[in-house]
Design a protein around this motif. Structure first.
Motif, PDB file in Angstrom:
ATOM      1  N   SER A 135       0.837  -1.200   0.000  1.00 36.42           N
ATOM      2  CA  SER A 135       0.000   0.000   0.000  1.00 36.42           C
ATOM      3  C   SER A 135       0.872   1.250   0.000  1.00 36.42           C
ATOM      4  CB  SER A 135      -0.915   0.015   1.233  1.00 36.42           C
ATOM      5  OG  SER A 135      -0.197   0.413   2.393  1.00 36.42           O
ATOM      6  N   GLN A 136       0.239   2.358  -0.155  1.00 36.64           N
ATOM      7  CA  GLN A 136       0.961   3.627  -0.129  1.00 36.64           C
ATOM      8  C   GLN A 136       0.937   4.233   1.274  1.00 36.64           C
ATOM      9  OE1 GLN A 136      -0.383   6.220  -3.250  1.00 36.64           O
ATOM     10  NE2 GLN A 136      -0.393   4.577  -4.753  1.00 36.64           N
ATOM     11  N   HIS A 137       0.677   3.405   2.277  1.00 34.48           N
ATOM     12  CA  HIS A 137       0.539   3.877   3.649  1.00 34.48           C
ATOM     13  C   HIS A 137       1.555   3.207   4.567  1.00 34.48           C
ATOM     14  CE1 HIS A 137      -3.264   5.723   2.561  1.00 34.48           C
ATOM     15  NE2 HIS A 137      -3.676   4.565   2.074  1.00 34.48           N
ATOM     16  N   THR A 138       1.946   3.938   5.583  1.00 36.03           N
ATOM     17  CA  THR A 138       2.770   3.353   6.632  1.00 36.03           C
ATOM     18  C   THR A 138       1.854   2.562   7.557  1.00 36.03           C
ATOM     19  OG1 THR A 138       2.481   5.199   8.170  1.00 36.03           O
ATOM     20  CG2 THR A 138       4.315   5.351   6.576  1.00 36.03           C
ATOM     21  N   PRO A 139       2.393   1.653   8.364  1.00 37.99           N
ATOM     22  CA  PRO A 139       1.555   0.948   9.333  1.00 37.99           C
ATOM     23  C   PRO A 139       0.806   1.915  10.265  1.00 37.99           C
ATOM     24  CG  PRO A 139       3.610  -0.203   9.090  1.00 37.99           C
ATOM     25  CD  PRO A 139       3.750   1.088   8.314  1.00 37.99           C
ATOM     26  N   ASN A 140       1.448   2.997  10.675  1.00 35.59           N
ATOM     27  CA  ASN A 140       0.762   3.976  11.527  1.00 35.59           C
ATOM     28  C   ASN A 140      -0.429   4.602  10.812  1.00 35.59           C
ATOM     29  OD1 ASN A 140       2.319   3.740  13.868  1.00 35.59           O
ATOM     30  ND2 ASN A 140       3.854   5.168  13.099  1.00 35.59           N
ATOM     31  N   GLU A 141      -0.264   4.909   9.535  1.00 36.23           N
ATOM     32  CA  GLU A 141      -1.366   5.480   8.760  1.00 36.23           C
ATOM     33  C   GLU A 141      -2.502   4.468   8.606  1.00 36.23           C
ATOM     34  OE1 GLU A 141       1.066   8.573   5.881  1.00 36.23           O
ATOM     35  OE2 GLU A 141       0.827   6.492   5.231  1.00 36.23           O
ATOM     36  N   VAL A 142      -2.152   3.216   8.348  1.00 37.23           N
ATOM     37  CA  VAL A 142      -3.186   2.179   8.216  1.00 37.23           C
ATOM     38  C   VAL A 142      -3.972   2.060   9.514  1.00 37.23           C
ATOM     39  CG1 VAL A 142      -3.613  -0.295   7.877  1.00 37.23           C
ATOM     40  CG2 VAL A 142      -1.944   0.896   6.433  1.00 37.23           C
ATOM     41  N   ALA A 143      -3.269   2.038  10.634  1.00 35.49           N
ATOM     42  CA  ALA A 143      -3.948   1.950  11.933  1.00 35.49           C
ATOM     43  C   ALA A 143      -4.868   3.147  12.133  1.00 35.49           C
ATOM     44  CB  ALA A 143      -2.923   1.865  13.057  1.00 35.49           C
ATOM     45  N   ASP A 144      -4.367   4.348  11.869  1.00 33.68           N
ATOM     46  CA  ASP A 144      -5.188   5.562  12.030  1.00 33.68           C
ATOM     47  C   ASP A 144      -6.411   5.532  11.131  1.00 33.68           C
ATOM     48  OD1 ASP A 144      -3.479   6.624  13.945  1.00 33.68           O
ATOM     49  OD2 ASP A 144      -2.423   7.931  12.515  1.00 33.68           O
ATOM     50  N   LEU A 145      -6.219   5.194   9.868  1.00 31.26           N
ATOM     51  CA  LEU A 145      -7.335   5.151   8.927  1.00 31.26           C
ATOM     52  C   LEU A 145      -8.355   4.074   9.291  1.00 31.26           C
ATOM     53  CD1 LEU A 145      -5.325   5.625   5.618  1.00 31.26           C
ATOM     54  CD2 LEU A 145      -6.960   7.252   6.595  1.00 31.26           C
ATOM     55  N   CYS A 146      -7.865   3.012   9.904  1.00 28.85           N
ATOM     56  CA  CYS A 146      -8.735   1.906  10.306  1.00 28.85           C
ATOM     57  C   CYS A 146      -9.466   2.205  11.621  1.00 28.85           C
ATOM     58  CB  CYS A 146      -7.898   0.638  10.431  1.00 28.85           C
ATOM     59  SG  CYS A 146      -8.864  -0.862  10.470  1.00 28.85           S
ATOM     60  N   GLY A 147      -8.958   3.191  12.354  1.00 31.16           N
ATOM     61  CA  GLY A 147      -9.596   3.562  13.617  1.00 31.16           C
ATOM     62  C   GLY A 147      -9.129   2.729  14.798  1.00 31.16           C
ATOM     63  N   VAL A 148      -7.905   2.207  14.707  1.00 30.72           N
ATOM     64  CA  VAL A 148      -7.337   1.422  15.809  1.00 30.72           C
ATOM     65  C   VAL A 148      -5.957   1.974  16.144  1.00 30.72           C
ATOM     66  CG1 VAL A 148      -8.599  -0.676  15.160  1.00 30.72           C
ATOM     67  CG2 VAL A 148      -6.285  -0.319  14.289  1.00 30.72           C
ATOM     68  N   CYS A 149      -5.450   1.603  17.296  1.00 34.88           N
ATOM     69  CA  CYS A 149      -4.097   2.020  17.649  1.00 34.88           C
ATOM     70  C   CYS A 149      -3.097   1.094  16.952  1.00 34.88           C
ATOM     71  CB  CYS A 149      -3.894   2.006  19.163  1.00 34.88           C
ATOM     72  SG  CYS A 149      -3.904   0.367  19.896  1.00 34.88           S
ATOM     73  N   ILE A 150      -1.869   1.554  16.851  1.00 33.78           N
ATOM     74  CA  ILE A 150      -0.835   0.778  16.174  1.00 33.78           C
ATOM     75  C   ILE A 150      -0.614  -0.572  16.854  1.00 33.78           C
ATOM     76  CG2 ILE A 150       1.087   1.857  17.426  1.00 33.78           C
ATOM     77  CD1 ILE A 150       1.096   0.701  13.727  1.00 33.78           C
ATOM     78  N   HIS A 151      -0.841  -0.644  18.156  1.00 28.19           N
ATOM     79  CA  HIS A 151      -0.655  -1.909  18.880  1.00 28.19           C
ATOM     80  C   HIS A 151      -1.682  -2.952  18.426  1.00 28.19           C
ATOM     81  CE1 HIS A 151       2.260   0.113  21.354  1.00 28.19           C
ATOM     82  NE2 HIS A 151       1.374   1.061  21.627  1.00 28.19           N
TER      83      HIS A 151
END
Length: 77
Positions: free
Chosen positions: A15-31
């Motif tokens: 994807s064109q997203h970092t894991p942090n961005e994916v977590a944010d966009l998904c509505g969950v924390c990175i953990h």
């Protein structure tokens, strides 16, 4: 069969997203995202829908089906 953790890891990497961005966009924390990637937890369907929309923007239905079917085979749903 490719395990769900590998499917998710590859989709995030492609994807064109970092894991942090994916977590944010998904509505969950990175953990939480890390727990999914590490196979500690499995995302609920609402989060699978969100992940599919984020990671497979032009084919979210197919992306969702890939993820759900992979989990079904692993978990025997």
């Amino acid at each position: 069969m490719i395990p769900f953790t590998e499917v998710l890891t590859r989709a995030i990497e492609d994807s064109q997203h970092t894991p942090n961005e994916v977590a944010d966009l998904c509505g969950v924390c990175i953990h939480t995202l890390r727990a999914w990637v590490d196979g500690i937890h499995i995302p609920k369907r609402q989060y699978l829908n969100r992940l599919a929309a984020i990671l497979y923007p032009s084919a979210s239905v197919q992306g969702y089906n890939i993820m759900v079917n992979t989990i079904r085979m692993e978990q025997g749903w």
